[in-house]
Design a protein around this motif. Structure first.
Motif: not given
Length: 448
Positions: A86-90, A337-348
């Motif tokens: 769900a967090g994009g970790i495959t 679950q929240h690692a990629l969303p957190a990094m994308l927040e840093m991108y934003n």
């Protein structure tokens, strides 16, 4: 039965230093074609229009604790791998400090067996080193096992490797990459005793980074690096938490040629000691979250390539355990679950670009661990892919947290970006809050 063919159209593909608009054809487990425009050759192809979305290789998390076997009240391979996709970790690499510990070939094979039946994400495990299992370490197949994990501080049971002669023997004899947790136990014990004298067990959490100090981290990391240089061992230092430690690493050669590498975790990039007042023991990790200056220096080293990988160190505990007094509250928290969303927040927020996120979370773990056919969007590679919508805000709350422990240090945080689709080996494992009942996961293999 014919396998499924999927065509992803109009995606902004982030891969190997470029962002370009294009299509990807998935045939069975693999990426068959990557091109600017691919037309559907038959009517039974599943077409996904990704217009406006960004397509990344699946995230590879090189450090998680999924707590199985033996600690399944906190988490299981099944529950946490569901949260991961769900967090994009495959793909994940799981640590050996379970119960029993993964310090024999027999126990390692038992974990592979559990994962083969229950994991929703691709999996491998690290083998654990102790003061007395060199014979077992030498039996490990480097094509099947991600690395050898050594706790040079902060471990339970007999997993603390604190005999210098044995340590040198392990470093000199194993062909495996050695991944280390570096904190000097003597320094920490001395600091802890001082604060216990003053506060008993109720030490205020703000002293955590002073007890598990910069000195404790640097002393241990520098010793490990010294030993790696002396023996020629391949060393990966987990979860840097101090600015001082970043001086120990280099960006002068490409990652594939480095013998000594470093990782930073999401929590050390996001939180600082200013957050202890509000978050308390929920952000109690080993190594500790330290100052905002440390955080700034970790970011600097990440962006200039002295730090090679971003991971989670996902380590769930029950909320009741975390709510104990300081000395009894365990360290660690859930993050996959929240690692990629957190990094994308840093991108934003303009802290990091998408190319660098993909490099540190997808390409580099694959290069560092020599993972076969993953970590990149390439024809002939496994179709581990993540579609993200960068403008679809959501807030982390109890209802959408998927970890078995049912809490997150990010609870109440709003993210601008969300993961919409996750493909594991070509199968659509996650699609907008819905999970496939079919498991597409495979055991990771290593090109060594």
């Amino acid at each position: 039965m014919q396998h499924k063919i999927t065509l992803i159209k109009n995606a902004n593909i982030v891969n190997e230093g470029k962002i370009f608009n294009g299509d990807i054809l998935i045939d069975g487990d693999y990426i068959k074609e990557v091109d600017n425009s691919i037309s559907a050759k038959s009517s039974d192809i599943n077409i996904i229009d990704a217009e406006g979305k960004y397509l990344l290789p699946g995230i590879i998390d090189d450090q998680v604790h999924f707590r199985e076997p033996g600690l399944t009240q906190k988490a299981t391979i099944q529950t946490e791998s569901i949260a991961a996709i769900a967090g994009g970790i495959t793909s994940f690499i799981e640590m050996p400090n379970t119960n029993p510990q993964t310090t024999t070939i027999e126990k390692l094979n038992e974990k592979f067996d559990i994962a083969s039946k229950t994991s929703f994400a691709n999996y491998s495990f690290m083998f654990g080193g102790t003061n007395d299992n060199l014979d077992e370490i030498l039996k490990v197949d480097p094509k099947q096992v991600a690395a050898l994990k050594l706790f040079l501080g902060s471990s339970t049971g007999n997993m603390l490797v604190d005999d210098p002669q044995i340590l040198e023997k392990i470093f000199s004899n194993t062909k495996l990459l050695i991944a280390v947790h570096c904190e000097d136990e003597t320094t920490i014990k001395t600091n802890l005793e001082r604060y216990k004298k003053e506060y008993g067990d109720n030490i205020p959490i703000k002293y955590h980074p002073i007890i598990r100090s910069e000195e404790a981290c640097y002393l241990s990391s520098s010793k490990a690096i010294e030993l790696a240089k002396k023996t020629g061992a391949r060393l990966h230092v987990f979860h840097l938490s101090t600015g001082k430690e970043t001086s120990l690493f280099s960006n002068k050669i490409p990652l594939k040629d480095k013998k000594i590498t470093a990782e930073v975790c999401i929590h050390h990039l996001w939180f600082s000691d200013e957050d202890y007042e509000k978050k308390g023991t929920l952000i109690k990790w080993n190594p500790a979250v330290k100052t905002s200056k440390d955080r700034d220096l970790l970011w600097k080293a990440l962006l200039d390539d002295r730090i090679d990988v971003i991971a989670t160190d996902h380590a769930p505990h029950t909320l009741s355990e975390k709510n104990n007094a300081y000395t009894s509250a365990p360290s660690g928290g859930p993050l996959v679950q929240h690692a990629l969303p957190a990094m994308l927040e840093m991108y934003n927020k303009g802290k990091i670009n998408l190319i660098k996120i993909v490099e540190k979370m997808c390409h580099n773990p694959a290069i560092l661990f020599q993972i076969e056919k993953r970590g990149f969007i390439r024809e002939g590679y496994f179709a581990d892919l993540v579609l993200v919508d960068l403008v679809s805000p959501w807030t982390v709350n109890k209802e959408n947290i998927l970890y078995k422990c049912k809490w997150s240090p990010f609870e109440g945080t709003s993210f601008k970006s969300r993961i919409t689709h996750t493909f594991v080996n070509g199968g659509l494992a996650y699609n907008n809050f819905k999970f496939s009942e079919k498991k597409y996961a495979k055991q990771l293999t290593f090109n060594r």
